[in-house]
Structures are given as C-alpha cells and as structure tokens.
Design a protein around this motif. Sequence first.
Motif, PDB file in Angstrom:
ATOM      1  N   GLN A 207       0.849  -1.189   0.000  1.00  0.00           N
ATOM      2  CA  GLN A 207       0.000   0.000   0.000  1.00  0.00           C
ATOM      3  C   GLN A 207       0.880   1.233   0.000  1.00  0.00           C
ATOM      4  OE1 GLN A 207      -2.846   0.463   3.228  1.00  0.00           O
ATOM      5  NE2 GLN A 207      -3.952   2.026   2.068  1.00  0.00           N
ATOM      6  N   LEU A 208       0.535   2.194  -0.841  1.00  0.00           N
ATOM      7  CA  LEU A 208       1.237   3.468  -0.887  1.00  0.00           C
ATOM      8  C   LEU A 208       0.639   4.355   0.215  1.00  0.00           C
ATOM      9  CD1 LEU A 208       2.025   5.540  -4.065  1.00  0.00           C
ATOM     10  CD2 LEU A 208       1.438   6.602  -1.908  1.00  0.00           C
ATOM     11  N   LEU A 209       1.464   4.728   1.179  1.00  0.00           N
ATOM     12  CA  LEU A 209       0.989   5.517   2.315  1.00  0.00           C
ATOM     13  C   LEU A 209       1.268   7.004   2.172  1.00  0.00           C
ATOM     14  CD1 LEU A 209       2.113   3.222   5.276  1.00  0.00           C
ATOM     15  CD2 LEU A 209      -0.131   3.312   4.158  1.00  0.00           C
ATOM     16  N   ARG A 210       2.506   7.360   1.765  1.00  0.00           N
ATOM     17  CA  ARG A 210       2.926   8.773   1.724  1.00  0.00           C
ATOM     18  C   ARG A 210       3.772   9.055   0.497  1.00  0.00           C
ATOM     19  NH1 ARG A 210       2.172  11.934   5.768  1.00  0.00           N
ATOM     20  NH2 ARG A 210       3.981  13.236   5.352  1.00  0.00           N
ATOM     21  N   ARG A 211       3.902  10.336   0.186  1.00  0.00           N
ATOM     22  CA  ARG A 211       4.772  10.786  -0.893  1.00  0.00           C
ATOM     23  C   ARG A 211       5.628  11.929  -0.377  1.00  0.00           C
ATOM     24  NH1 ARG A 211       0.384  13.541  -0.875  1.00  0.00           N
ATOM     25  NH2 ARG A 211       0.262  15.721  -1.517  1.00  0.00           N
TER      26      ARG A 211
ATOM     27  N   ASP B  71       0.066  12.587   2.614  1.00  0.00           N
ATOM     28  CA  ASP B  71      -0.489  11.240   2.556  1.00  0.00           C
ATOM     29  C   ASP B  71      -0.890  10.894   1.128  1.00  0.00           C
ATOM     30  OD1 ASP B  71      -0.227  10.939   5.291  1.00  0.00           O
ATOM     31  OD2 ASP B  71      -2.272  11.594   5.724  1.00  0.00           O
ATOM     32  N   GLY B  72      -0.601   9.666   0.719  1.00  0.00           N
ATOM     33  CA  GLY B  72      -1.053   9.139  -0.556  1.00  0.00           C
ATOM     34  C   GLY B  72      -0.678   9.964  -1.776  1.00  0.00           C
ATOM     35  N   VAL B  73      -1.424   9.710  -2.845  1.00  0.00           N
ATOM     36  CA  VAL B  73      -1.262  10.435  -4.104  1.00  0.00           C
ATOM     37  C   VAL B  73      -2.648  10.806  -4.613  1.00  0.00           C
ATOM     38  CG1 VAL B  73       0.967   9.450  -4.786  1.00  0.00           C
ATOM     39  CG2 VAL B  73      -1.119   8.233  -5.384  1.00  0.00           C
TER      40      VAL B  73
ATOM     41  N   THR C  40       6.471   6.237   0.481  1.00  0.00           N
ATOM     42  CA  THR C  40       6.542   5.323   1.610  1.00  0.00           C
ATOM     43  C   THR C  40       5.480   4.261   1.385  1.00  0.00           C
ATOM     44  OG1 THR C  40       7.276   7.062   3.121  1.00  0.00           O
ATOM     45  CG2 THR C  40       6.363   5.060   4.120  1.00  0.00           C
ATOM     46  N   MET C  41       5.935   3.016   1.300  1.00  0.00           N
ATOM     47  CA  MET C  41       5.045   1.886   1.060  1.00  0.00           C
ATOM     48  C   MET C  41       5.022   0.983   2.293  1.00  0.00           C
ATOM     49  SD  MET C  41       4.064   1.883  -2.237  1.00  0.00           S
ATOM     50  CE  MET C  41       4.557   2.413  -3.868  1.00  0.00           C
TER      51      MET C  41
END
Length: 128
Positions: A46-50, A67-69, A102-103
């Motif tokens: 899961q992609l949490l942050r960028r 957070d996320g995209v 951040t995954m």
Amino acid sequence: MVSAITEGIKVSVEVTYQPEFSSPHQQHFVFTYKVNIENNSAHTIQLLRRKWEISDAGDELKVVEGDGVVGQQPILESGASHQYISGCNLKSGLGKMRGTYTMERIQDGKLFQVTIPEFQMISQIFDN
C-alpha cells in the motif's frame, strides 16, 4: 519517460508541458506528469505517503510531503499497477522533480521507501 525499480516496485514518470495553461510573461509554467506504479514484487503493498523535491531554475528547492497520491492510498497486489496524473507549477520554464513513496508491505507491516526517478520539466521556450 523515466523509470526506477526499488524492491520490485517500478515507478515510471512521463512529463508534459502545458502551454495553454502557462503564462511565461508572468513567470507561470504549468507541467503535468503521469505516474505509473507497477508492483512486480511477490507482496501486496500500500502506498501511504509521498515526498517530492521540486527544483525550479528560477527559485529555491521546494519539498512537498503528504499522505497518498491525489487523495488515494492505493493497495497493489502482486502484478497490479496504479496510474495517476498530477501537476506542478514553476516560476521558470526549467526544473526537475524527484522523490520517494513510503510503502507498506501488507503481510507483515514492513515500511519501505520507493524511489520516484528524477525527471526534467522543460517548457517550449527552452526546447529547441
């Protein structure tokens, strides 16, 4: 298009200058970028942050985190991909971006960083 692979996660980016939304005489240059994230690992993630580092030839380095995209924190099973389009405004017609996602590995909660490859943003005034 540029690509990078980290722990089996391939991130590809394609950038496009948007002259119809730009005003060079007002130091306003608009770029869009299409990102494709491919999960070639054996794990669901899961992609949490960028985190983005944005360099503008006419300005200082800017760091953008969140957070996320585009409002999403996508979950990608092994073999799946996620694509999104976003944008960036520059004061000059020349810049670059790079960053990390951040995954989280869903099976065991392991967090890891995935490289977003550096890409150039070049307006038509610099493109000969």
